[in-house]
Scaffold this active site. Structure first.
Site, PDB file in Angstrom:
ATOM      1  N   LYS A  46     -23.401 -17.570  71.572  1.00 48.37           N
ATOM      2  CA  LYS A  46     -21.969 -17.449  71.407  1.00 48.37           C
ATOM      3  C   LYS A  46     -21.488 -18.055  70.083  1.00 48.37           C
ATOM      4  O   LYS A  46     -20.438 -17.693  69.567  1.00 48.37           O
ATOM      5  CB  LYS A  46     -21.250 -18.210  72.542  1.00 48.37           C
ATOM      6  CG  LYS A  46     -21.526 -17.689  73.919  1.00 48.37           C
ATOM      7  CD  LYS A  46     -20.737 -18.545  74.955  1.00 48.37           C
ATOM      8  CE  LYS A  46     -21.093 -18.145  76.368  1.00 48.37           C
ATOM      9  NZ  LYS A  46     -20.445 -19.056  77.360  1.00 48.37           N
ATOM     10  N   GLY A  47     -22.248 -18.997  69.579  1.00 48.09           N
ATOM     11  CA  GLY A  47     -21.755 -19.840  68.496  1.00 48.09           C
ATOM     12  C   GLY A  47     -21.284 -19.123  67.243  1.00 48.09           C
ATOM     13  O   GLY A  47     -20.419 -19.617  66.534  1.00 48.09           O
ATOM     14  N   GLU A 101     -25.210 -16.618  61.878  1.00 44.12           N
ATOM     15  CA  GLU A 101     -25.422 -17.741  62.801  1.00 44.12           C
ATOM     16  C   GLU A 101     -24.487 -18.896  62.451  1.00 44.12           C
ATOM     17  O   GLU A 101     -24.114 -19.063  61.291  1.00 44.12           O
ATOM     18  CB  GLU A 101     -26.865 -18.254  62.652  1.00 44.12           C
ATOM     19  CG  GLU A 101     -27.819 -17.755  63.702  1.00 44.12           C
ATOM     20  CD  GLU A 101     -27.701 -18.518  65.017  1.00 44.12           C
ATOM     21  OE1 GLU A 101     -26.589 -18.905  65.410  1.00 44.12           O
ATOM     22  OE2 GLU A 101     -28.741 -18.697  65.657  1.00 44.12           O
ATOM     23  N   ASP A 102     -24.175 -19.704  63.440  1.00 43.42           N
ATOM     24  CA  ASP A 102     -23.329 -20.863  63.182  1.00 43.42           C
ATOM     25  C   ASP A 102     -24.113 -22.064  62.682  1.00 43.42           C
ATOM     26  O   ASP A 102     -23.628 -22.834  61.867  1.00 43.42           O
ATOM     27  CB  ASP A 102     -22.527 -21.244  64.440  1.00 43.42           C
ATOM     28  CG  ASP A 102     -23.417 -21.465  65.654  1.00 43.42           C
ATOM     29  OD1 ASP A 102     -24.601 -21.050  65.622  1.00 43.42           O
ATOM     30  OD2 ASP A 102     -22.954 -22.040  66.646  1.00 43.42           O
ATOM     31  N   ASP A 105     -30.776 -25.675  63.486  1.00 43.45           N
ATOM     32  CA  ASP A 105     -31.149 -27.046  63.840  1.00 43.45           C
ATOM     33  C   ASP A 105     -32.670 -27.158  63.736  1.00 43.45           C
ATOM     34  O   ASP A 105     -33.201 -27.522  62.682  1.00 43.45           O
ATOM     35  CB  ASP A 105     -30.624 -27.353  65.251  1.00 43.45           C
ATOM     36  CG  ASP A 105     -30.875 -28.783  65.681  1.00 43.45           C
ATOM     37  OD1 ASP A 105     -31.500 -29.535  64.903  1.00 43.45           O
ATOM     38  OD2 ASP A 105     -30.453 -29.171  66.778  1.00 43.45           O
ATOM     39  N   LYS A 133     -28.662 -28.334  59.661  1.00 47.22           N
ATOM     40  CA  LYS A 133     -28.969 -29.754  59.815  1.00 47.22           C
ATOM     41  C   LYS A 133     -30.214 -30.085  59.010  1.00 47.22           C
ATOM     42  O   LYS A 133     -31.032 -29.204  58.723  1.00 47.22           O
ATOM     43  CB  LYS A 133     -29.208 -30.080  61.289  1.00 47.22           C
ATOM     44  CG  LYS A 133     -27.945 -30.135  62.121  1.00 47.22           C
ATOM     45  CD  LYS A 133     -28.256 -30.721  63.479  1.00 47.22           C
ATOM     46  CE  LYS A 133     -27.014 -30.880  64.315  1.00 47.22           C
ATOM     47  NZ  LYS A 133     -27.323 -31.496  65.624  1.00 47.22           N
ATOM     48  N   VAL A 154     -22.205 -31.575  66.364  1.00 47.54           N
ATOM     49  CA  VAL A 154     -20.971 -31.007  65.832  1.00 47.54           C
ATOM     50  C   VAL A 154     -20.394 -29.975  66.800  1.00 47.54           C
ATOM     51  O   VAL A 154     -21.137 -29.254  67.467  1.00 47.54           O
ATOM     52  CB  VAL A 154     -21.195 -30.371  64.442  1.00 47.54           C
ATOM     53  CG1 VAL A 154     -21.292 -31.437  63.371  1.00 47.54           C
ATOM     54  CG2 VAL A 154     -22.430 -29.468  64.416  1.00 47.54           C
ATOM     55  N   ASP A 160     -20.283 -25.716  70.353  1.00 42.21           N
ATOM     56  CA  ASP A 160     -19.785 -26.344  71.578  1.00 42.21           C
ATOM     57  C   ASP A 160     -20.556 -27.590  71.959  1.00 42.21           C
ATOM     58  O   ASP A 160     -21.659 -27.838  71.469  1.00 42.21           O
ATOM     59  CB  ASP A 160     -19.906 -25.358  72.748  1.00 42.21           C
ATOM     60  CG  ASP A 160     -21.362 -25.207  73.213  1.00 42.21           C
ATOM     61  OD1 ASP A 160     -22.230 -24.941  72.351  1.00 42.21           O
ATOM     62  OD2 ASP A 160     -21.639 -25.384  74.409  1.00 42.21           O
ATOM     63  N   ARG A 166     -15.214 -24.974  71.429  1.00 37.68           N
ATOM     64  CA  ARG A 166     -15.659 -23.875  70.570  1.00 37.68           C
ATOM     65  C   ARG A 166     -14.578 -23.307  69.668  1.00 37.68           C
ATOM     66  O   ARG A 166     -14.884 -22.762  68.614  1.00 37.68           O
ATOM     67  CB  ARG A 166     -16.176 -22.711  71.426  1.00 37.68           C
ATOM     68  CG  ARG A 166     -17.580 -22.857  71.931  1.00 37.68           C
ATOM     69  CD  ARG A 166     -18.113 -21.485  72.348  1.00 37.68           C
ATOM     70  NE  ARG A 166     -19.191 -21.602  73.302  1.00 37.68           N
ATOM     71  CZ  ARG A 166     -20.477 -21.764  72.977  1.00 37.68           C
ATOM     72  NH1 ARG A 166     -20.819 -21.832  71.710  1.00 37.68           N
ATOM     73  NH2 ARG A 166     -21.402 -21.848  73.901  1.00 37.68           N
TER      74      ARG A 166
HETATM   75  C1  PRP Z   1     -27.269 -22.787  69.042  1.00 38.39           C
HETATM   76  C2  PRP Z   1     -26.815 -22.113  67.768  1.00 38.39           C
HETATM   77  C3  PRP Z   1     -28.052 -21.418  67.297  1.00 38.39           C
HETATM   78  C4  PRP Z   1     -29.163 -22.316  67.782  1.00 38.39           C
HETATM   79  C5  PRP Z   1     -29.713 -23.128  66.659  1.00 38.39           C
HETATM   80  O1  PRP Z   1     -27.191 -21.895  70.091  1.00 38.39           O
HETATM   81  O2  PRP Z   1     -25.757 -21.217  68.004  1.00 38.39           O
HETATM   82  O3  PRP Z   1     -28.183 -20.134  67.835  1.00 38.39           O
HETATM   83  O4  PRP Z   1     -28.616 -23.170  68.782  1.00 38.39           O
HETATM   84  O5  PRP Z   1     -30.660 -24.057  67.115  1.00 38.39           O
HETATM   85  P1  PRP Z   1     -32.172 -24.058  66.633  1.00 38.39           P
HETATM   86  O6  PRP Z   1     -32.194 -23.945  65.144  1.00 38.39           O
HETATM   87  O7  PRP Z   1     -32.675 -25.399  67.099  1.00 38.39           O
HETATM   88  O8  PRP Z   1     -32.891 -22.929  67.294  1.00 38.39           O
HETATM   89  P2  PRP Z   1     -27.189 -22.329  71.613  1.00 38.39           P
HETATM   90  O9  PRP Z   1     -28.559 -22.123  72.192  1.00 38.39           O
HETATM   91  O10 PRP Z   1     -26.603 -23.703  71.762  1.00 38.39           O
HETATM   92  O11 PRP Z   1     -26.257 -21.244  72.281  1.00 38.39           O
HETATM   93  P3  PRP Z   1     -24.693 -20.942  72.004  1.00 38.39           P
HETATM   94  O12 PRP Z   1     -24.577 -20.395  70.604  1.00 38.39           O
HETATM   95  O13 PRP Z   1     -24.367 -19.931  73.041  1.00 38.39           O
HETATM   96  O14 PRP Z   1     -23.948 -22.241  72.179  1.00 38.39           O
END
Ligand code: PRP
Length: 180
Positions: A46-47, A101-102, A105, A133, A154, A160, A166
């Protein structure tokens, strides 16, 4: 604003800074793809929804929108297992694809996506990420990056904590006690 939300440590990126950077990214992307026909933006839910909406509205090249949702089993940093919850509907074969992508990590999500999408043989595949990050994620390629951010939790602008926060137009840092 932060006074209303005591769990916010500080505003890391305010609305004006985000919008300024999104405009710059859109300009760069539009220049790079100019003359190459339409591109397909694949937003990762969703991000990525808010970033993609703002970015797309500032592009000056033709583009299509599609979406994917991914989920990881347990801790991504340990298992690395990612699965597709919702797949895109457009056929990306021989098309120029830009993943939106948002955040990056651990990089596991983008790593999985790159392999998965390349197997569908697009004409090209690039990535546009608002925040990254620090840490062991440099094995994934980010072609267009908004901001390097510190290793803190964040929220806002799509991001979120337990589905909260969000839709803020800014990105805030959560106090550690809010998530530990
Ligand atoms: C978050 C974010 C990325 C991912 C990055 O998604 O939106 O898609 O984590 O993390 P990584 O580099 O460690 O793989 P999340 O799984 O939290 O789902 P969401 O976007 O629905 O909150």
């Amino acid at each position: 604003m932060t006074g209303l939300y005591p769990e916010f440590e500080r505003i890391l990126l305010d609305e004006a800074s985000i919008q300024q950077r999104v405009a710059e990214l859109a300009q760069e992307i539009s220049a790079d793809y100019r003359g190459q026909g339409s591109i397909i933006l694949i937003t990762i839910l969703k991000g990525g929804f808010m970033f993609a909406a703002d970015l797309a509205r500032r592009l000056t090249i033709p583009h299509y929108m599609d979406f994917m949702a991914l989920s990881s089993y347990g801790s991504k940093s340990i298992s690395g297992a990612v699965r597709i919850l919702l797949d895109m509907r457009l056929d990306i074969y021989n098309k120029h694809v830009l993943v939106v992508e948002d955040i990056v990590d651990t990089g596991k999500t983008l790593e999985y996506l790159t392999v998965n999408l390349n197997a569908r043989r697009p004409a090209s595949l690039k990535t546009c990420v608002l925040t990254r990050k620090p840490g062991d994620n440099r094995h994934v390629t980010v072609d267009y990056l908004g901001f390097e951010i510190p290793d803190v939790w964040v929220v806002g602008y799509g991001l979120d904590y337990a589905e909260r926060h969000r839709t803020w137009p800014f990105i805030a840092e959560l106090k550690p006690e809010a998530y530990s």
